[in-house]
Design an enzyme around this catalytic site. Structure first.
Site, short mmCIF file in Angstrom:
data_model
loop_
_atom_site.label_atom_id
_atom_site.label_comp_id
_atom_site.label_asym_id
_atom_site.label_seq_id
_atom_site.Cartn_x
_atom_site.Cartn_y
_atom_site.Cartn_z
N TYR A 26 0.84 -1.20 0.00
CA TYR A 26 0.00 0.00 0.00
C TYR A 26 0.87 1.24 0.00
CZ TYR A 26 -3.48 -3.47 0.84
OH TYR A 26 -4.27 -4.57 0.69
N TYR A 57 -16.22 0.08 2.07
CA TYR A 57 -15.25 -0.83 1.46
C TYR A 57 -14.16 -1.18 2.48
CZ TYR A 57 -11.89 -2.71 -1.87
OH TYR A 57 -11.02 -3.53 -2.53
N MET A 97 -10.73 -2.18 2.96
CA MET A 97 -9.50 -2.23 2.17
C MET A 97 -8.59 -3.32 2.71
SD MET A 97 -8.73 1.80 1.51
CE MET A 97 -8.60 2.31 3.21
N HIS A 133 -12.58 -7.19 -1.50
CA HIS A 133 -12.03 -8.17 -2.44
C HIS A 133 -11.17 -9.18 -1.69
CE1 HIS A 133 -12.78 -4.73 -5.19
NE2 HIS A 133 -13.09 -5.69 -6.03
N ASN A 155 -8.31 -17.66 -0.98
CA ASN A 155 -8.20 -17.26 0.43
C ASN A 155 -9.39 -17.83 1.22
OD1 ASN A 155 -7.73 -16.02 2.87
ND2 ASN A 155 -7.46 -13.97 2.02
N ALA A 186 -10.29 -16.45 4.80
CA ALA A 186 -11.02 -15.18 4.82
C ALA A 186 -12.46 -15.37 4.33
CB ALA A 186 -10.29 -14.15 3.96
N ILE A 187 -12.64 -16.21 3.31
CA ILE A 187 -13.99 -16.43 2.78
C ILE A 187 -14.88 -17.07 3.87
CG2 ILE A 187 -15.35 -17.70 1.04
CD1 ILE A 187 -12.76 -17.35 -0.80
N PHE A 195 -14.39 -16.90 7.07
CA PHE A 195 -14.54 -15.88 8.12
C PHE A 195 -15.69 -14.92 7.78
CE2 PHE A 195 -13.27 -11.47 9.28
CZ PHE A 195 -13.35 -11.56 10.66
N LYS A 234 -18.10 -15.25 5.55
CA LYS A 234 -19.41 -15.91 5.39
C LYS A 234 -20.09 -16.05 6.74
CE LYS A 234 -19.26 -18.35 1.02
NZ LYS A 234 -19.01 -19.64 0.33
N LYS A 235 -19.29 -16.27 7.77
CA LYS A 235 -19.85 -16.41 9.13
C LYS A 235 -20.63 -15.16 9.53
CE LYS A 235 -18.61 -17.58 13.81
NZ LYS A 235 -17.58 -17.65 14.82
C1 LIG Z 1 -9.43 -13.63 7.81
C2 LIG Z 1 -8.75 -13.28 9.14
C3 LIG Z 1 -8.76 -11.77 9.32
C4 LIG Z 1 -9.53 -13.92 10.30
O1 LIG Z 1 -9.01 -13.43 11.52
P1 LIG Z 1 -9.04 -14.28 12.88
O2 LIG Z 1 -8.60 -13.36 13.97
O3 LIG Z 1 -8.32 -15.55 12.72
O4 LIG Z 1 -10.61 -14.56 12.98
P2 LIG Z 1 -11.47 -15.06 14.24
O5 LIG Z 1 -10.56 -15.73 15.23
O6 LIG Z 1 -12.25 -13.91 14.76
O7 LIG Z 1 -12.42 -16.13 13.53
C5 LIG Z 1 -13.83 -16.06 13.59
C6 LIG Z 1 -14.44 -17.21 12.85
O8 LIG Z 1 -14.16 -17.10 11.44
C7 LIG Z 1 -14.02 -18.43 10.89
N1 LIG Z 1 -12.63 -18.63 10.46
C8 LIG Z 1 -11.57 -17.83 10.67
N2 LIG Z 1 -10.44 -18.37 10.13
C9 LIG Z 1 -10.82 -19.53 9.56
C10 LIG Z 1 -10.12 -20.55 8.85
N3 LIG Z 1 -8.78 -20.47 8.64
N4 LIG Z 1 -10.81 -21.62 8.40
C11 LIG Z 1 -12.14 -21.74 8.63
N5 LIG Z 1 -12.87 -20.80 9.31
C12 LIG Z 1 -12.22 -19.71 9.77
C13 LIG Z 1 -14.31 -19.40 12.03
O9 LIG Z 1 -15.71 -19.64 12.03
C14 LIG Z 1 -13.92 -18.57 13.25
O10 LIG Z 1 -14.56 -18.98 14.45
P3 LIG Z 1 -13.90 -20.18 15.33
O11 LIG Z 1 -12.43 -19.86 15.49
O12 LIG Z 1 -14.67 -20.09 16.61
O13 LIG Z 1 -14.12 -21.43 14.54
C15 LIG Z 1 -7.29 -13.84 9.19
O14 LIG Z 1 -7.28 -15.19 8.75
C16 LIG Z 1 -6.29 -13.04 8.38
O15 LIG Z 1 -5.72 -12.06 8.87
N6 LIG Z 1 -6.04 -13.44 7.12
C17 LIG Z 1 -5.07 -12.76 6.26
C18 LIG Z 1 -5.58 -11.42 5.82
C19 LIG Z 1 -6.78 -11.55 4.91
O16 LIG Z 1 -6.80 -12.38 4.03
N7 LIG Z 1 -7.81 -10.72 5.14
C20 LIG Z 1 -9.03 -10.77 4.36
C21 LIG Z 1 -9.06 -9.77 3.26
S1 LIG Z 1 -9.32 -8.11 3.86
#
Ligand SMILES: CC(C)(COP(=O)(O)OP(=O)(O)OC[C@H]1O[C@@H](n2cnc3c(N)ncnc32)[C@H](O)[C@@H]1OP(=O)(O)O)[C@@H](O)C(=O)NCCC(=O)NCCS
Length: 193
Positions: A31, A73, A75, A112, A117, A120-121, A123, A125-126
């Site tokens: 960024y 949005y 980001m 996006h 990923n 994230a998808i 996460f 969807k939940k």
């Molecule tokens: C997506 C992301 C932000 C999730 O953050 P996180 O702090 O791990 O999320 P949480 O602990 O709050 O998870 C909440 C719920 O989301 C779902 N979830 C999160 N990660 C998951 C995974 N790897 N597989 C399946 N479900 C998942 C689960 O239902 C989870 O609940 P549970 O742990 O009780 O099962 C993290 O994986 C991340 O930083 N990814 C890289 C950056 C990215 O791709 N961001 C998205 C684009 S902006």
């Protein structure tokens, strides 16, 4: 109890370097200075997440107003790998969802993601986001280059002029509007994770 150790804090000129470092580690896209300059202006739409007083995550959003719609949005929303599945992402996303709900004037919230990923998808969807469309070759420098647009609608679905029961009852002149592809494509050169 892990959740009680998670806190959110403002992004300020004092800690913006931590945000830059975190985004560099978490996202495959880099960024520019404008991104960070804008982030300092968005108030509640950018937050750092702390786990036991250590910065482990961050969320950065912007308001997208075009074509008579008002959208939020996301980001970037990310958490350092060792701190995932502890509720940090949930805390950040709930903050954003509370913000848009309190505002009451957004049509939808979207972002996006690379099509592979799955964490994230899952996460998003939940929290009621759906795959709204898939854009081929959205990313220029990373593979896979295709992106899903994940979107959560914030307006009641209107059927025959009657809002479906259980939906939030916003007064809405845009409810029946179909999302204009150009509206989204506008950001094609403004890549975000
Ligand atoms: C997506 C992301 C932000 C999730 O953050 P996180 O702090 O791990 O999320 P949480 O602990 O709050 O998870 C909440 C719920 O989301 C779902 N979830 C999160 N990660 C998951 C995974 N790897 N597989 C399946 N479900 C998942 C689960 O239902 C989870 O609940 P549970 O742990 O009780 O099962 C993290 O994986 C991340 O930083 N990814 C890289 C950056 C990215 O791709 N961001 C998205 C684009 S902006």
């Amino acid at each position: 109890m892990t959740r009680s150790r998670i806190e959110l804090g403002d992004v300020t000129p004092h800690n913006i370097k931590q945000l830059k470092k975190l985004n560099t580690v978490v996202f495959p896209v880099s960024y520019n200075e404008k991104f960070y300059k804008d982030v300092l202006e968005v108030g509640e739409l950018a937050k750092l997440a702390y786990y036991n007083d250590i910065v482990v995550g961050a969320v950065c959003c912007r308001v997208d107003t075009s074509e008579n719609s008002r959208r939020l949005y996301i980001m970037t929303l990310g958490c350092l790998f060792p701190y995932r599945r502890l509720g940090v992402g949930t805390t950040m996303l709930e903050h954003v969802l509370n913000h848009v709900e309190k505002d009451g004037n957004y049509d939808n919230i979207y972002l996006h993601v690379q099509v592979n990923n799955t964490s994230a998808i899952d996460f998003y969807k939940k929290f009621g986001f759906e795959i709204h469309e898939t854009k081929k070759h959205y990313y220029k420098r990373i593979e896979p280059a295709d992106a899903h647009v994940l979107q959560k609608n914030l307006r009641p679905a209107i059927t025959n002029g009657i809002a479906s029961p259980g939906e939030k009852n916003h007064h809405d002149k845009h409810s029946e509007k179909i999302i204009d592809k150009n509206n989204v494509d506008k950001h094609h050169n403004d890549k975000h994770a």
